[in-house]
Design a protein around this motif. Structure first.
Motif, mmCIF file in Angstrom:
data_model
loop_
_atom_site.group_PDB
_atom_site.id
_atom_site.type_symbol
_atom_site.label_atom_id
_atom_site.label_comp_id
_atom_site.label_asym_id
_atom_site.label_seq_id
_atom_site.Cartn_x
_atom_site.Cartn_y
_atom_site.Cartn_z
ATOM 1 N N MET B 73 6.220 115.519 97.694
ATOM 2 C CA MET B 73 7.094 114.893 98.688
ATOM 3 C C MET B 73 7.367 115.831 99.852
ATOM 4 O O MET B 73 8.291 115.625 100.621
ATOM 5 N N PHE B 217 0.489 106.982 101.328
ATOM 6 C CA PHE B 217 1.837 106.976 100.772
ATOM 7 C C PHE B 217 2.050 105.651 100.037
ATOM 8 O O PHE B 217 1.198 104.751 100.086
ATOM 9 N N GLU B 359 9.717 107.751 104.843
ATOM 10 C CA GLU B 359 9.127 106.585 104.186
ATOM 11 C C GLU B 359 10.212 105.966 103.323
ATOM 12 O O GLU B 359 10.677 106.586 102.372
ATOM 13 N N LEU B 412 4.493 110.980 98.696
ATOM 14 C CA LEU B 412 5.818 110.480 99.026
ATOM 15 C C LEU B 412 6.179 110.910 100.447
ATOM 16 O O LEU B 412 6.086 112.097 100.765
ATOM 17 N N GLY B 413 6.587 109.942 101.254
ATOM 18 C CA GLY B 413 7.064 110.289 102.592
ATOM 19 C C GLY B 413 8.509 110.737 102.528
ATOM 20 O O GLY B 413 9.414 110.067 102.982
ATOM 21 N N GLY B 414 8.715 111.890 101.899
ATOM 22 C CA GLY B 414 10.069 112.386 101.613
ATOM 23 C C GLY B 414 10.619 111.713 100.373
ATOM 24 O O GLY B 414 10.190 110.623 99.984
#
Lengths: 153, 762
Positions: B73, B217, B359, B412-414
């Motif tokens: 992430m 993602f 995200e 993971l987009g964050g």
């Protein structure tokens, strides 16, 4: 239905409501998923693309307004990641999660195209529309300065 | 260096083995503090009697494949842990490929939170790499008929120095796979000087994909024939759906179906919230359809939740006697003995915070159903920090066995803790079963901000009596917050030892008369955990209060802090319920000397003590979290109109052994911006039970222009056991900034976000 080019390819968009935002056409109809959804209201910059060379938030551009326009997405910025901004991004290990970075790169490419020697304030101002929650801002700044220098040479 | 995110073939044990070239050497390792088990695995996988938590293979061409089981992430962990394997193996990093693991309890813990990936898995990776290297060296020795001790692996070849011969790893595979795996005691490990990748700034494996838009993602996962869905959820937690009019929604072009997902049962946990899903042939059509829904919601116990009134109640609770967690001396008597003028009190407050990862939560699920529409299998692709929890929740939602649920992990987009909770994966699974098609669920930003598992709201009361030098003779601190466990246990209002151990019960100052207490508070929203969790509000109080006392006594805050920290020592936490991140205090003591060392160094870097004009100031804070030590100095510039900028931040981290210094530095930089977001802007409020914010215009986060312009980071070089990195930089930022504002303007900010305080001065 509008005729436009996306990454140099002519595209005719049929069966779509002309009010549909470009973002969702790119992602869901054309499977160009490098352009990201972040907010839907032009607040975060994750969906930034170029329309006739200008950085635009694709979540807030209706496809009906794109007749005859040239759209460039991250997939079309360079054939192989060799745009000076992409190279600087890789060289400085800018991305963390990577999600916002395609929008950041598209904004940065538009910035140095319009302002070949951006200073810190110009970068703050132009990039202020692109949010990064991982906090890659210092490296984005450094990468833009480096890419601008390379682009000038 | 290659990588794949297994969009397509999942990395089940059989799937992984089947995907390898014939004749590969496959090593399985299970490493726990109690034991180490290693085995060379046949191609059918049938001869592993144990359940390995690491897979490593080398095929006859020499290609190395490592299964990486933690979620990526943004910390770089997907790269950093395999670096350890490759290093001990003496593999050429360019010939290593990663495979992302599915959720499976056999990998051990996969919940990528708590800043513990390196701490928990460094040893596993090291052992696996060393074991594979040993096998290859022994195979070469057999082929050459020499002593294995004379054979040394170096950069994908084994060398025999005496004769100058060498053989590539690939050519050794056929022989190596006939050997018994070495026993734990037979392994040798590299010395620090021999390390090839560990300690080097190795670029992340996903870098090229990330700068070209190819990185995948959860929101990008696609299955043939999938529907795109968004869900309308109740504005107030727990309000039942009363009526649905979907006539107009169904008329929206592209909308395929409208379905009601039932609400959760009992306490919400990771269950879907329930609501009305609009399924369409594009996300946009689903969003447009949702706008056209006419919904009525019933009553909820949370209807009266008003965050302003709740704040007043919490502050009042924090000023009343509570539950005791740590005492020293006789605090009550010491306060009684103190002059009234020597007592100082402060109330700190941090509001609810949303994660707002770039995200939003997103997943696609594909359920196979039998003739009666009963689910028999589900495969999901999700941006999840916790694929095993996703597997469990999907199984529970669909009534499936765990073995029939495959959860693939995308990038993971964050995450920041939000994506440890898999409610959105279960939503996709429920909708896929109902429609018999793959369904992709996207949370819009509005969904994300209004229905988060929020970082809890907290009020912390601090009280001290001081002597003539300003040093505390009595110290009371009390923390009040709706606890995380309210998400798992109905009606839970009491903080846990786990939350209080996050920077509160371990206050490291020399305090002869000390009382640490907590107070209760009910939850009215889903409470979760956010990057650094309870450290956020505890560090604000525990690191701001000494600065207040120093200024009150007219002393330099840094000198005062160092005196308050006292002698270098291991903090005595005897008798305190102190989980210490699941580690013993013998292995990971609270070493005040290490905390002081980073503080001293950061003060040097920042040029502490230099004269600054009014409006400019330096603030310092130090804090131990996730078993690591961090100190920060913030320089602030506040103009007469109260506008604030942060020209520079200095930070020093001591996290023990560091795997990838560039990624650690990136986490330090990132923690600074994350800290700036929550300190300057972050606030979620509620009226009549409903969250008032919805998107980045009213839930602001730090942008380039209001983040610190320059960040100077230093990492302590250490061979100590590895501590956490990803979260450790967040807690000290807000107090260091508030201390800097006090230095610059005389204004003390005790309530976040800072943007709510008028900082004008003249």
């Amino acid at each position: 239905m509008p005729k436009l080019t996306i990454n140099g390819e002519p595209v005719e968009l049929t069966d779509l409501d002309p009010r549909t935002p470009l973002l969702w056409v790119l992602r869901d109809s054309l499977n160009l998923t490098g352009t990201k959804f972040g907010c839907g209201i032009a607040q975060c910059g994750a969906c930034t693309v170029h329309v006739n060379g200008t950085a635009m938030r694709s979540c807030s551009v209706a496809i009906g307004s794109l007749e005859g326009r040239e759209v460039t997405t991250i997939e079309g910025l360079s054939p192989d990641g060799s745009h000076p901004v992409q190279k600087a991004w890789a060289q400085m290990n800018v991305p963390q999660c990577g999600y916002c970075q395609t929008g950041q790169i598209m904004s940065a490419a538009a910035l140095i195209a319009s302002n070949p020697e951006p200073d810190d304030d110009a970068i703050d101002s132009f990039m202020g529309g692109n949010i990064c929650r991982c906090g890659t801002y210092p490296r984005i700044r450094a990468a833009i300065l480096s890419a601008a220098q390379e682009a000038r040479q | 260096m290659g990588s794949s995110l297994n969009i397509g073939a999942p990395v089940t044990r059989r799937g992984f083995l089947a995907s390898l070239a014939a004749g590969s050497l496959v090593l399985a390792a299970r490493v726990s503090p109690a034991s180490t088990l290693l085995a060379v695995v046949g191609q059918d996988g049938s001869d592993t009697a144990f359940e390995p938590n690491l897979w490593l293979s080398i095929d006859p061409s020499g290609a190395v494949t490592i299964v990486t089981h933690r979620s990526e992430m943004g910390t770089g962990i997907r790269t950093s842990l395999p670096m350890v394997v490759a290093d001990e193996l003496e593999a050429d990093w360019a010939r290593v490929t990663l495979r992302q693991a599915i959720g499976d309890a056999r990998y051990g813990d996969q919940n990528t939170d708590g800043s513990r990936s390196v701490r928990q898995f460094y040893e596993v990776m090291r052992v696996a790499g060393a074991a594979a290297r040993t096998l290859l060296e022994r195979a070469a020795a057999e082929i050459w008929g020499v002593d294995a001790a004379e054979c040394k692996a170096r950069l994908h070849e084994v060398h025999h120095a005496a004769t100058g011969r060498s053989i590539g790893f690939g050519e050794l595979v056929a022989r190596a796979r006939t050997l018994e795996a070495p026993a734990e005691g037979e392994l040798t490990f590299k010395t620090p000087a021999e390390r090839r990748y560990v300690g080097q700034p190795v670029p992340i494996v996903d870098l090229a994909d990330m700068v070209t838009g190819r990185a995948t993602f959860g929101i990008d996962a696609r299955r043939e024939g999938q529907l795109f869905a968004v869900v309308a959820r109740s504005p107030v937690l727990g309000a039942p759906l009363k009526s649905v009019d979907d006539t107009a929604a169904r008329e929206v072009a592209g909308v395929v179906d409208v379905l009601t997902i039932p609400g959760y049962e009992g306490v919400h946990g990771f269950q879907p919230l329930g609501g009305v899903a609009v399924l369409a042939n594009s996300t946009w059509a689903a969003i447009a359809g949702r706008k056209a829904l006419k919904l009525e919601w019933g009553e909820s116990d949370n209807d009266s939740y008003d965050s302003e009134a709740f704040e007043r109640e919490m502050v009042a609770t924090s000023r009343r006697a509570g539950t005791s967690w740590r005492t020293a001396g006789d605090t009550a008597a010491a306060f009684e003995a103190a002059d009234e003028g020597s007592v100082h009190e402060a109330d700190y407050y941090v509001p609810l915070l949303a994660h707002a990862s770039m995200e939003p939560p997103a997943a696609v699920a594909e359920v196979t159903v039998d003739e009666d529409g009963k689910a028999i299998r589900c495969e999901a692709w999700a941006a999840t920090q916790n694929p095993q929890a996703a597997q469990e929740q999907v199984a529970a939602t669909l009534g499936l066995e765990l073995a029939d649920v495959i959860v693939n992990v995308t990038l993971l987009g964050g995450g920041f803790g939000r994506k440890s909770k898999p409610d959105y994966v279960a939503e996709a699974a429920w909708l896929s079963r109902a429609t018999r098609r793959p369904v992709h669920v996207t949370w819009t930003r509005e969904d994300d901000i209004r229905h988060d598992y929020y970082h809890t709201v907290a009020a912390v009361h601090m009280r001290a009596a001081v002597d003539e030098r300003g040093m505390p003779t009595a110290w009371l601190q009390r923390s009040v917050f709706p606890p995380i466990f309210s998400t798992f246990a109905p009606g839970m209002t009491s903080p846990s030892d786990f939350e209080l151990a996050l920077g509160f019960t371990d206050v490291p100052y020399v305090l002869p008369n000390l009382t640490v207490e907590s107070g209760d508070a009910p939850a009215h929203v889903r409470i979760g955990w956010l990057r650094s969790v309870a450290h956020i509000y505890h560090a604000l109080a525990v690191c701001s209060f000494p600065d207040e006392l120093a200024r009150r006594a007219g002393r330099d805050p840094y000198e005062y802090l160092m005196e308050l920290l006292g002698e270098d020592r291991l903090l005595d936490l005897e008798g305190v319920q102190y989980p210490n991140q699941g580690e013993s205090l013998e292995r990971y003591p609270f070493d005040v000397g290490r905390l002081k060392a980073v503080t001293k160094r950061v003060a040097q870097m920042a040029g502490w003590g230099r004269e600054l004009p009014k409006g400019k100031g330096l603030g310092i804070a130090c804090h131990r979290s996730f078993l690591s030590y961090y100190a920060t100095v913030v320089e602030v510039d506040v103009d007469r109109r109260g506008a604030l900028t942060i020209p520079k931040v200095w930070s020093v981290l001591d996290a023990g052994l560091i795997l990838n210094p560039d990624r650690v530095r990136a986490q330090m930089e990132g923690a600074t911006a994350f800290g700036a977001s929550l300190a300057l802007h972050g606030e979620i409020t509620a009226v009549d039970g409903a969250i008032q914010q919805s998107n980045f215009h009213d839930y602001k986060v730090a942008r380039m222009y209001d983040s610190p312009r320059a960040i100077e980071c230093e990492i302590v070089s250490s061979e100590a056991l590895p501590g956490g990195v990803g979260e450790t930089g967040v807690p000290p930022f807000a107090p260091a900034l508030c201390n800097a504002i006090a230095a610059a303007t005389g204004v003390r900010v005790r309530r976040l976000p800072i943007s709510k305080t008028d900082l004008r001065w003249s």
